[in-house]
Design an enzyme around this catalytic site. Structure first.
Site, PDB file in Angstrom:
ATOM      1  N   ASP A  44      -7.903  -5.345  -0.148  1.00 17.94           N
ATOM      2  CA  ASP A  44      -8.348  -6.243  -1.225  1.00 17.94           C
ATOM      3  C   ASP A  44      -7.989  -7.703  -0.974  1.00 17.94           C
ATOM      4  OD1 ASP A  44      -7.578  -3.479  -3.069  1.00 17.94           O
ATOM      5  OD2 ASP A  44      -9.552  -4.417  -3.214  1.00 17.94           O
ATOM      6  N   HIS A  74       0.855  -1.196   0.000  1.00 21.69           N
ATOM      7  CA  HIS A  74       0.000   0.000   0.000  1.00 21.69           C
ATOM      8  C   HIS A  74       0.885   1.237   0.000  1.00 21.69           C
ATOM      9  CE1 HIS A  74      -3.231   2.782   1.034  1.00 21.69           C
ATOM     10  NE2 HIS A  74      -4.058   1.828   0.653  1.00 21.69           N
TER      11      HIS A  74
HETATM   12  C1  SDX Z   1      -6.227  -0.057  -3.054  1.00 26.18           C
HETATM   13  O1  SDX Z   1      -4.443   4.458  -2.193  1.00 26.18           O
HETATM   14  C2  SDX Z   1      -5.400   3.842  -1.579  1.00 26.18           C
HETATM   15  O2  SDX Z   1      -5.820   4.229  -0.515  1.00 26.18           O
HETATM   16  C3  SDX Z   1      -5.951   2.620  -2.302  1.00 26.18           C
HETATM   17  C4  SDX Z   1      -6.944   1.789  -1.526  1.00 26.18           C
HETATM   18  C5  SDX Z   1      -8.234   2.553  -1.273  1.00 26.18           C
HETATM   19  O3  SDX Z   1      -8.930   2.220  -0.300  1.00 26.18           O
HETATM   20  O4  SDX Z   1      -8.596   3.414  -2.124  1.00 26.18           O
HETATM   21  O5  SDX Z   1      -6.411   1.368  -0.295  1.00 26.18           O
HETATM   22  C6  SDX Z   1      -7.362   0.560  -2.333  1.00 26.18           C
HETATM   23  O6  SDX Z   1      -5.989   0.279  -4.177  1.00 26.18           O
HETATM   24  C7  SDX Z   1      -5.356  -1.044  -2.327  1.00 26.18           C
HETATM   25  C8  SDX Z   1      -4.153  -1.538  -3.204  1.00 26.18           C
HETATM   26  C9  SDX Z   1      -4.666  -2.650  -4.101  1.00 26.18           C
HETATM   27  N1  SDX Z   1      -3.616  -3.041  -5.083  1.00 26.18           N
HETATM   28  C10 SDX Z   1      -2.943  -4.201  -4.943  1.00 26.18           C
HETATM   29  O7  SDX Z   1      -3.112  -4.989  -4.015  1.00 26.18           O
HETATM   30  C11 SDX Z   1      -1.970  -4.484  -6.088  1.00 26.18           C
HETATM   31  C12 SDX Z   1      -0.655  -5.015  -5.519  1.00 26.18           C
HETATM   32  N2  SDX Z   1      -0.001  -3.922  -4.808  1.00 26.18           N
HETATM   33  C13 SDX Z   1       0.990  -3.161  -5.492  1.00 26.18           C
HETATM   34  O8  SDX Z   1       0.877  -3.059  -6.873  1.00 26.18           O
HETATM   35  C14 SDX Z   1       1.467  -1.924  -4.752  1.00 26.18           C
HETATM   36  O9  SDX Z   1       1.773  -2.314  -3.480  1.00 26.18           O
HETATM   37  C15 SDX Z   1       0.552  -0.711  -4.688  1.00 26.18           C
HETATM   38  C16 SDX Z   1       0.042  -0.313  -6.034  1.00 26.18           C
HETATM   39  C17 SDX Z   1      -0.617  -0.983  -3.798  1.00 26.18           C
HETATM   40  C18 SDX Z   1       1.350   0.434  -4.080  1.00 26.18           C
HETATM   41  O10 SDX Z   1       2.304   0.785  -5.016  1.00 26.18           O
HETATM   42  P1  SDX Z   1       3.485   1.823  -4.676  1.00 26.18           P
HETATM   43  O11 SDX Z   1       3.222   2.558  -3.414  1.00 26.18           O
HETATM   44  O12 SDX Z   1       3.724   2.611  -5.915  1.00 26.18           O
HETATM   45  O13 SDX Z   1       4.702   0.869  -4.349  1.00 26.18           O
HETATM   46  P2  SDX Z   1       5.792   0.473  -5.411  1.00 26.18           P
HETATM   47  O14 SDX Z   1       5.122  -0.087  -6.617  1.00 26.18           O
HETATM   48  O15 SDX Z   1       6.720   1.634  -5.577  1.00 26.18           O
HETATM   49  O16 SDX Z   1       6.539  -0.716  -4.651  1.00 26.18           O
HETATM   50  C19 SDX Z   1       7.606  -0.478  -3.760  1.00 26.18           C
HETATM   51  C20 SDX Z   1       8.419  -1.779  -3.788  1.00 26.18           C
HETATM   52  C21 SDX Z   1       8.845  -2.171  -5.202  1.00 26.18           C
HETATM   53  O17 SDX Z   1      10.025  -2.964  -5.081  1.00 26.18           O
HETATM   54  P3  SDX Z   1      11.489  -2.222  -5.229  1.00 26.18           P
HETATM   55  O18 SDX Z   1      11.466  -1.452  -6.545  1.00 26.18           O
HETATM   56  O19 SDX Z   1      11.610  -1.329  -4.027  1.00 26.18           O
HETATM   57  O20 SDX Z   1      12.479  -3.382  -5.218  1.00 26.18           O
HETATM   58  O21 SDX Z   1       7.614  -2.863  -3.316  1.00 26.18           O
HETATM   59  C22 SDX Z   1       7.412  -3.791  -4.372  1.00 26.18           C
HETATM   60  C23 SDX Z   1       7.733  -3.069  -5.648  1.00 26.18           C
HETATM   61  O22 SDX Z   1       8.146  -3.976  -6.675  1.00 26.18           O
HETATM   62  N3  SDX Z   1       6.003  -4.199  -4.298  1.00 26.18           N
HETATM   63  C24 SDX Z   1       5.556  -5.447  -4.460  1.00 26.18           C
HETATM   64  C25 SDX Z   1       4.163  -5.370  -4.229  1.00 26.18           C
HETATM   65  N4  SDX Z   1       3.813  -4.099  -3.951  1.00 26.18           N
HETATM   66  C26 SDX Z   1       4.958  -3.378  -4.000  1.00 26.18           C
HETATM   67  N5  SDX Z   1       6.176  -6.588  -4.769  1.00 26.18           N
HETATM   68  C27 SDX Z   1       5.406  -7.702  -4.868  1.00 26.18           C
HETATM   69  N6  SDX Z   1       4.050  -7.707  -4.644  1.00 26.18           N
HETATM   70  C28 SDX Z   1       3.404  -6.573  -4.331  1.00 26.18           C
HETATM   71  N7  SDX Z   1       2.069  -6.583  -4.121  1.00 26.18           N
END
Ligand code: SDX
Length: 450
Positions: A385, A328
């Site tokens: 989720d 998140h």
């Molecule tokens: C919702 O914003 C809100 O409030 C949203 C929400 C709401 O109520 O409206 O809470 C609802 O959208 C919840 C999120 C649902 N999405 C997912 O579950 C999809 C999986 N999650 C990710 O795609 C990610 O964690 C996000 C999109 C939720 C957050 O993305 P960020 O903040 O841009 O984080 P990032 O992509 O920059 O990741 C940081 C690091 C990266 O690795 P490094 O480059 O540091 O090595 O963490 C890794 C990412 O690759 N990473 C994950 C991951 N989420 C982040 N690696 C594996 N699996 C994951 N789920």
């Protein structure tokens, strides 16, 4: 009862808070031998931000923050999140306190009008929602124009926008009465549109809303009643779905809510703005994640790969796989909603005397990830989720309707933010700047000389 102007609206956001002590705080930017001082804004819970609204006019400079992870777009009094402590409050009330006897419509009123409704206010709101539950018969024919396999989020976004064709008074964006009526129409009709999209996909007749039913039972009736066989919504389902909708009701400046604010900032009407919010929510990184989680769990359950193998893939950047429902932008500890839903899932299956193998897979994935340094070092925990899909499936909601359920839940939050922005003194159209990296001055070359 039609709204009268004595009805409360959320208190207008204050004019710029010149008097409070936080305005004395300043920050200085030193650049190319010049110093520039800017105000520091401190919120009611201590959140602190540099007010750079004069930055470009005073320095010619802009800031750059792709994804807006470090940028506050507004001041808001609706929802407070503390991502480090796993805190989520609606108008100051911790979400955990709504879990005891969940009432989504009561929370919707709280978010939109800024306080918990009195018995009379609640009763009047219920009457309005009941009055607005039907769709114009002309609107019903629109569903026939969509292919049976159309995604319900596409239909939802289109039909919410189309509401302004039938209720053009919504264009009067500064009228409190128009806002109140549009809010009640949206919250009530979003159910009907969602249910009709599902019924159309099944080739089944539409069920008219039943005025004898409350919000969630009426939705489930419209979804699942068959000719001469009324769907009876038992208390377990009603309570679980009220809670699930409450947990999705608002989340400050998330992608879809920021979209609603962005569109509303051009003075686009409430229906058009929330229609855009539906589109933003559809994405798998946002509201679409609940569908992706279930597909992930089913994929593992079918034996295509073990939980350990999936987690390994999710850690491998080359795989393009993510552990859906994990991570998140704001919560860097735990998502309080995930904790409540995880507990709710266990209670629901016990009450239904059912077991769901996907819940076991989810718990196994969670256990593996929470012990894995990759996830721990990146503060990746289950989000809202991760368990919501398992609960929706247990309630009989089909997978491709999961994100639609998220939209039904988020509707009060979108409405509240649209109005808060609309009522903010000095509010103006949102128009970010950029850092241009394209071609410098170039000349046109006629086609026969290229
Ligand atoms: C919702 O914003 C809100 O409030 C949203 C929400 C709401 O109520 O409206 O809470 C609802 O959208 C919840 C999120 C649902 N999405 C997912 O579950 C999809 C999986 N999650 C990710 O795609 C990610 O964690 C996000 C999109 C939720 C957050 O993305 P960020 O903040 O841009 O984080 P990032 O992509 O920059 O990741 C940081 C690091 C990266 O690795 P490094 O480059 O540091 O090595 O963490 C890794 C990412 O690759 N990473 C994950 C991951 N989420 C982040 N690696 C594996 N699996 C994951 N789920």
């Amino acid at each position: 009862m039609f709204w009268d102007n004595s009805m409360p609206l959320a208190p207008r956001p204050p004019e710029k808070r010149e008097t409070d002590k936080t305005m004395s705080k300043k920050v200085t930017l030193n650049y190319e031998g010049q110093s520039h001082e800017f105000d520091v804004r401190v919120g009611s819970e201590g959140e602190t931000g540099f007010d750079i609204s004069q930055l470009r006019s005073r320095t010619g400079l802009v800031t750059l923050d792709s994804g807006y992870g470090n940028t506050g777009s507004c001041e808001s009094a609706i929802t407070y999140i503390d991502g480090e402590k796993g805190v989520l409050r609606y108008r100051g009330i911790p979400i955990e306190q709504f879990a005891q006897s969940p009432n989504f419509i009561e929370v919707a009123w709280l978010l939109i009008f800024g306080k918990l409704p009195t018995t009379e206010e609640y009763a009047e709101f219920v009457v309005d929602l009941r009055r607005h539950a039907n769709l114009d018969e002309g609107m019903k024919h629109h569903f026939e124009g969509f292919p049976r396999h159309a995604h319900p989020m596409a239909i939802l976004s289109a039909m919410i926008n189309a509401l302004s064709c039938f209720y053009p008074e919504v264009m009067d964006v500064d009228s409190p009465e128009s806002f109140r009526n549009a809010s009640a129409r949206l919250i009530s009709k979003v159910r009907t549109i969602a249910a009709y999209a599902f019924r159309h996909s099944q080739g089944q007749p539409y069920n008219y809303p039943d005025p004898r039913l409350t919000y969630v039972p009426n939705f489930m009736h419209m979804m699942f009643s068959q000719p001469y066989v009324q769907y009876e919504c038992d208390d377990t389902v009603r309570t679980a779905l009220n809670l699930l909708l409450i947990l999705h009701a608002d989340h400050e400046q998330n992608c879809s809510t920021s979209t609603v604010r962005m569109v509303g900032s051009s003075q686009a009407n409430l229906f058009a703005s929330c229609s855009a919010g539906v589109s933003a929510l559809w994405g798998p990184l946002h509201g679409g994640a609940n569908v992706a989680v279930l597909q992930m769990l089913e994929n593992i359950h079918k034996g295509n790969l073990t939980p350990e193998e999936y987690v390994k893939l999710a850690k491998d950047k080359e795989s393009g796989v993510r552990l859906m429902g994990f991570g998140h932008r704001v919560y860097k500890n735990f998502d309080p909603r995930a904790n409540i839903l995880s507990e709710q899932a266990g209670k629901l299956f016990a009450a239904m005397d059912r077991k769901d193998p996907l819940l076991d897979v989810a718990r196994k994935l969670e256990q593996i990830a929470l012990e894995d340094p990759y996830f721990v070092e990146r503060n990746l925990y289950p989000n809202v989720d991760f368990y919501s899909g398992i609960i929706l499936r247990a309630l009989g909601i089909p997978t491709d309707m999961f994100t639609v359920m998220f939209a039904i839940g988020r509707m009060p939050g979108w409405i509240a933010h649209w109005w808060e922005q609309n009522q903010t003194p000095g509010s103006r159209i949102s128009r970010p700047r950029q850092i241009y990296t394209g071609n410098q001055l170039s000349n046109y070359v006629p086609m026969d000389q290229r």
